[in-house]
Scaffold this motif. Structure first.
Motif: not given
Length: 193
Positions: A31-39, A139-145, A176-182, A184-187
């Protein structure tokens, strides 16, 4: 399928390969932000279970899978909105995690259902709403959303593609990606052209 702890929601552990597959570990989903990514797919929200709808994002189209399936090429999509994403402050998220861990340790914790989010797709003069499940344990962080919504807007206006997410998944050696890592990936995805 209920995911009971945050790390299980954010990234599932590697499993041994099935017979006839490569010998390396198989990544299950992240899970990264509102997205779930798999193969196989990029989902908006967590992959649907049972009767829940699923919203799949491909480089060519946005597809709703479920009781009323629909599909639109990105060129027909004029807006994608996500309403009801659970957002809490960092302090509230940490307090919720601590309470869940303490309850689990005392064997009194019963996992709840994931929060539901509404995805509204405007395309071809129609507006279609469907419900998907949140991938956030608390929950998500506001920035993540906000970053996720900005990325969705880029998909709609054609300046980015869900292929960015699939390519990242194929190349990533993430744990595991925590909120700050997620975030950063979104950015990183937003910066890709």
């Amino acid at each position: 399928m209920h995911r009971t702890m945050e790390f299980a929601l954010e990234s599932t552990p590697s499993t041994p390969p099935s017979p006839g597959t490569s010998s390396g570990p198989q990544k299950q989903g992240c899970m990264v932000g509102l997205f779930w990514i798999d193969a196989d797919n990029v989902h908006l929200g967590t992959p649907g279970a049972g009767t829940a709808s699923d919203v799949l994002l491909t480089p060519d189209s946005l597809r709703v899978v479920g009781p009323v399936p629909r599909e639109w090429p990105w060129s027909d999509v004029t807006a994608v909105e996500v309403v009801g994403a659970p957002v809490r402050s960092a302090g509230a998220r940490w307090a919720g995690r601590a309470a869940s861990v303490a309850a689990a340790a005392l064997d009194v914790w019963v996992p709840g259902s994931p929060d539901e989010m509404t995805v509204a797709v405007s395309a071809g003069g129609d507006r279609v709403e469907t419900t998907v499940l949140s991938g956030a344990a608390t929950a998500y962080s506001r920035r993540e959303v906000d970053l996720s919504r900005a990325l969705l807007a880029r998909f709609v206006d054609g300046t980015s593609s869900p292929a960015v997410l699939s390519d990242w998944w194929s190349a990533a050696e993430q744990g595991v990606l925590h909120s700050r890592g997620r975030e950063a990936v979104l950015e990183e995805w937003l910066a890709a052209q």
